[in-house]
Design an enzyme around this catalytic site. Structure first.
Site, PDB file in Angstrom:
ATOM      1  N   TYR A 180      40.629  48.102  66.561  1.00 19.32           N
ATOM      2  CA  TYR A 180      41.932  47.873  67.177  1.00 19.32           C
ATOM      3  C   TYR A 180      42.073  48.702  68.456  1.00 19.32           C
ATOM      4  CZ  TYR A 180      42.650  45.387  62.824  1.00 19.32           C
ATOM      5  OH  TYR A 180      42.506  44.522  61.772  1.00 19.32           O
ATOM      6  N   ARG A 228      45.085  57.416  61.777  1.00 17.79           N
ATOM      7  CA  ARG A 228      44.022  56.728  61.031  1.00 17.79           C
ATOM      8  C   ARG A 228      42.900  56.445  62.016  1.00 17.79           C
ATOM      9  NH1 ARG A 228      44.149  51.525  56.926  1.00 17.79           N
ATOM     10  NH2 ARG A 228      43.329  52.832  55.271  1.00 17.79           N
ATOM     11  N   ASP A 420      34.821  34.557  19.068  1.00 18.55           N
ATOM     12  CA  ASP A 420      33.829  34.065  20.024  1.00 18.55           C
ATOM     13  C   ASP A 420      32.534  33.814  19.270  1.00 18.55           C
ATOM     14  OD1 ASP A 420      33.573  34.353  23.412  1.00 18.55           O
ATOM     15  OD2 ASP A 420      31.768  33.941  22.218  1.00 18.55           O
TER      16      ASP A 420
HETATM   17  P1  ADP Z   1      36.478  32.152  30.992  1.00 17.23           P
HETATM   18  O1  ADP Z   1      35.998  32.648  32.320  1.00 17.23           O
HETATM   19  O2  ADP Z   1      37.428  31.008  31.079  1.00 17.23           O
HETATM   20  O3  ADP Z   1      36.975  33.255  30.120  1.00 17.23           O
HETATM   21  P2  ADP Z   1      33.763  32.172  29.813  1.00 17.23           P
HETATM   22  O4  ADP Z   1      32.772  31.087  29.951  1.00 17.23           O
HETATM   23  O5  ADP Z   1      33.496  33.468  30.486  1.00 17.23           O
HETATM   24  O6  ADP Z   1      35.166  31.539  30.275  1.00 17.23           O
HETATM   25  O7  ADP Z   1      33.993  32.487  28.300  1.00 17.23           O
HETATM   26  C1  ADP Z   1      34.137  31.473  27.358  1.00 17.23           C
HETATM   27  C2  ADP Z   1      33.748  32.034  25.976  1.00 17.23           C
HETATM   28  O8  ADP Z   1      34.077  31.068  24.984  1.00 17.23           O
HETATM   29  C3  ADP Z   1      32.268  32.308  25.823  1.00 17.23           C
HETATM   30  O9  ADP Z   1      32.100  33.668  25.427  1.00 17.23           O
HETATM   31  C4  ADP Z   1      31.800  31.382  24.694  1.00 17.23           C
HETATM   32  O10 ADP Z   1      30.847  31.986  23.847  1.00 17.23           O
HETATM   33  C5  ADP Z   1      33.090  31.124  23.952  1.00 17.23           C
HETATM   34  N1  ADP Z   1      33.143  29.860  23.216  1.00 17.23           N
HETATM   35  C6  ADP Z   1      32.975  28.615  23.724  1.00 17.23           C
HETATM   36  N2  ADP Z   1      33.139  27.681  22.757  1.00 17.23           N
HETATM   37  C7  ADP Z   1      33.416  28.349  21.610  1.00 17.23           C
HETATM   38  C8  ADP Z   1      33.716  27.952  20.273  1.00 17.23           C
HETATM   39  N3  ADP Z   1      33.766  26.676  19.917  1.00 17.23           N
HETATM   40  N4  ADP Z   1      33.972  28.919  19.340  1.00 17.23           N
HETATM   41  C9  ADP Z   1      33.959  30.227  19.686  1.00 17.23           C
HETATM   42  N5  ADP Z   1      33.690  30.657  20.938  1.00 17.23           N
HETATM   43  C10 ADP Z   1      33.426  29.731  21.892  1.00 17.23           C
END
Ligand code: ADP
Ligand code: SF4
Length: 691
Positions: A180, A228, A420
């Protein structure tokens, strides 16, 4: 818990000229994307940091005059009474929360090309600033300032200072950094003048001295005056009178301001992405300043560890712990240290999504803090949420969206089950954070898991792949599906329109690599996602001794990484790792031996040898579970969130997960979204400059 006595030092008051800061936490000026058009949004965003314990809360760059107009980048102004009113909303809110308010008075010179006000940009010697850099690009060349222009510039600062004091600011900045106008006077590349403001460094410093004096005199010493200053280039330049030009400049200015705010010169180094730059990266450039002045010094370095902060003070590098990104990711960082809750800090991951907000011209967004920018509009507080949840919620999917949803639902008081299918929570972050440079991103999952594990009303179920029948049988009152997205092995055609899948051996997506595939060399990575993942995959494979060619439809590697300051560093990394780069290409075919390419504009064809092809392009939402559940009679409500709803970056998943959780069970009428409006008196007039 009482605070750890090791950190007492951070809570000492420090004088800044006529003002006293209550502790050493200083939210340095940073862009918020919030202009005077959204005064209440901005006030709530800044005041939340004051509430979180920051002793000083600053604005972003605030133009002193219409000859410094950054549009279409969002830029605050202090040009008239309407602006005074707009800023007063912030200072009142910041004061009410016990902090000092600082304003970064700013004149961009040649770096502000005045697209809206259409004044000729001003500069010491007519040298443009990064004239071919996206965003600054302009065919208008700056005017060489004459003596009257210099007098005007000083007067504009003085007049803006008077308005700033009226608006309630305690600390007024003079800004000689980041390209700047006052910075351009300091630098011999931009300042080729032969008058009293050019030539030897003693002369080049003169304008900065006069600006500091003018601001101080205009407010009769009642406000503190901060300088700054960017020191990266100056430190690299030898000086006959001192160890470097930076030493010489600080020597001349040692008694001029009440506070030094010291930083780097370019957004890519000043606000460096964690992917390539560690915490505290400014130290080697700014470590000498305190040895030359008695005035307090503030600096940044993406500090989130209180031990590092204490070390910066004890070793005499800084007096104040400056924070921009750490204060966005966790406005309550100081309070958490003060209350002995260090493990509750929501640490900035250094992804620079916040910077992309400024490049996009919108209010700040943050991957870690979904409430940033939503404090006033949606009434979201980063630490508090109404405790109104009743009943059981099952969240399926523990990626960024599911973790954030579970956390916010837990805070609302619901009984939450988070399931998960994977052994560890974190979703896409599990593998992505193992890629070169992306380890700090793991903090998105770690912070949330750390909080969830402390909550008695949240149960975590890893290794639980749930079918629609499982979910129905669970019988929760509400179900949130956060099952993520999957990458497609599809090519793209002209205009990045989707084309069909590739029928050939050894064609992979990031999901295959996450599952453990290491492709046969030579590998081609075709990236038309154009954010970080394609380039990170190329780096990952090069690190596995694979010969890699990175092919992209865009004109540069990680093209969207321009928005997050990563792109230039990706190019440097590719050069270091020997990754070949083919830009402006689409892949037209692959047979397991040869990759066929076509230049996107001319259609000119070429071929490269490749045994494997990794495609980082489209993602399809993984909404199959949600779709299947739609035909089950569930006892309560069903929600789809995160990438499963609409694939995006991690910031989008966290935001979506938060919003789903905040709004779950509420009637539409109970979800308030406010709309801000500027103050604009009818007699408002732009001050004109005589041409
Ligand atoms: P986001 O960014 O939307 O949080 P991610 O892809 O990082 O999405 O995370 C999605 C999670 O969902 C993953 O950890 C995957 O293992 C989990 N997942 C997907 N389908 C199933 C399911 N049917 N049952 C349990 N966990 C699932
Ligand atoms: Fe940090 Fe990323 Fe949030 Fe910016 S967007 S404050 S870099 S976590």
């Amino acid at each position: 818990m009482p605070r750890d006595p090791r950190f007492d030092l951070l809570f000492e008051p420090v004088r800044i000229g006529p003002k006293t800061a209550r502790n050493r936490f200083f939210q340095v000026p940073h862009a918020s994307g919030m202009t005077n058009a959204a005064p209440h949004v901005r006030a709530a965003f800044r005041a939340t940091k004051a509430e979180g314990g920051w002793a000083v809360v600053s604005t972003g760059a605030c133009s002193v005059h219409p000859s410094s107009d950054d549009s279409p980048f969002p830029c605050a102004t202090l040009w008239d009474e309407a602006d005074v009113r707009a800023h007063a909303v912030t200072t009142e809110a910041v004061h009410a929360a016990g902090a000092l308010a600082a304003v970064e008075l700013w004149h961009g010179g040649a770096a502000a090309v005045n697209r809206t006000t259409r004044h000729a940009p001003l500069s010491p010697s007519g040298v443009p600033w990064m004239a071919t850099h996206v965003g600054f690009m302009s065919s208008a060349r700056p005017k060489v300032m004459d003596a009257a222009d210099i007098r005007d510039l000083i007067r504009w600062h003085a007049e803006a200072a008077v308005r700033a004091e009226r608006a309630g600011f305690d600390i007024l900045y003079v800004y000689a950094g980041m390209g700047y106008l006052p910075y351009q006077f300091l630098m011999s590349d931009y300042n080729r003048r032969t008058d009293a403001y050019g030539g030897p460094l003693r002369n080049r410093v003169r304008l900065v001295e006069e600006l500091i004096d003018a601001v101080r005199e205009a407010t009769h010493g009642r406000c503190a005056v901060a300088l700054r200053i960017s020191l990266q280039e100056l430190r690299a330049r030898p000086s006959a009178a001192a160890p470097s030009e930076a030493h010489e400049v600080i020597g001349y200015l040692r008694d001029a301001p009440d506070l030094f705010d010291v930083k780097m010169d370019y957004s890519t180094t000043d606000c460096a992405a964690s992917r390539y730059t560690p915490e505290s990266s400014h130290e080697p450039v700014v470590d000498f300043v305190k040895s030359l002045t008695d005035r307090p010094v503030v600096g940044v370095g993406r500090f989130t560890s209180p031990d590092t902060m204490v070390s910066m003070i004890r070793r005499g590098v800084l007096d104040f712990i400056g924070g921009a990104r750490p204060s966005i990711a966790d406005p309550f960082l100081p309070k958490k240290i003060e209350e002995g809750r260090v493990e509750d800090i929501r640490e900035c991951i250094g992804c620079n999504l916040c910077i992309s907000s400024w490049h996009d011209g919108v209010w700040v967004r943050c991957t870690q803090n979904p409430t940033a920018g939503e404090e006033w509009r949606r009434g979201w507080h980063p630490e508090r949420v109404a405790r109104d949840g009743r009943g059981r919620v099952l969240v399926v999917g523990g990626g960024p969206a599911g973790l954030e949803a579970a956390l916010t639902l837990g805070r609302r008081g619901f009984d939450v089950a988070l399931a998960d299918r994977a052994r560890t929570f974190g979703g896409r972050l599990g593998w992505e954070s193992s890629l070169p440079g992306l380890n700090p991103w793991r903090r998105v999952a770690d912070y949330r898991l750390g909080q969830l594990e402390k909550m008695p009303n949240v149960m975590l179920y890893p290794e639980s792949a749930l079918s629609a029948a499982d979910v129905a049988e669970f019988g929760a009152d509400h179900v949130v599906v956060a099952t993520g997205a999957r990458w497609l092995a599809h090519l793209c055609g002209a205009n990045e329109l989707p084309a069909g899948p590739v029928e050939a051996p050894r064609v992979y997506t990031p999901d295959d690599l996450a599952a453990g595939v290491i492709p046969e060399a030579p590998v081609a990575v075709f990236d038309y996602d154009n954010y970080y993942l394609g380039s990170a995959v190329a780096e990952h494979l090069a690190g596995r001794d694979r010969t890699v060619t990175y092919v992209t439809t865009a004109g540069a590697a990680a093209a969207w990484g321009f928005m997050t300051n990563e792109q230039p560093l990706v190019h440097q990394s590719f050069a270091r790792r020997g990754i070949a780069l083919r830009t402006l290409q689409i892949v037209t075919g692959f047979d397991g031996e040869t990759l066929r390419l076509a230049q996107i504009f001319s259609g000119e064809e070429s071929r490269i040898a490749a045994r494997s092809l990794v495609i980082v392009g489209y993602r399809a939402p993984g909404s199959a579970l949600y779709d299947a559940l739609a035909s089950h009679a569930l006892p309560g409500s069903l929600h789809l969130t995160g990438d499963a709803r609409a694939p995006g970056a991690i910031v989008h998943a966290v935001y979506q997960g938060h919003r789903t959780a905040r709004e779950l069970g509420l009637a539409a009428a109970d979800i308030a979204v406010r709309r801000d409006a500027p103050f604009a008196p009818r007699d408002f007039q732009l001050p004109e400059v005589a041409e």
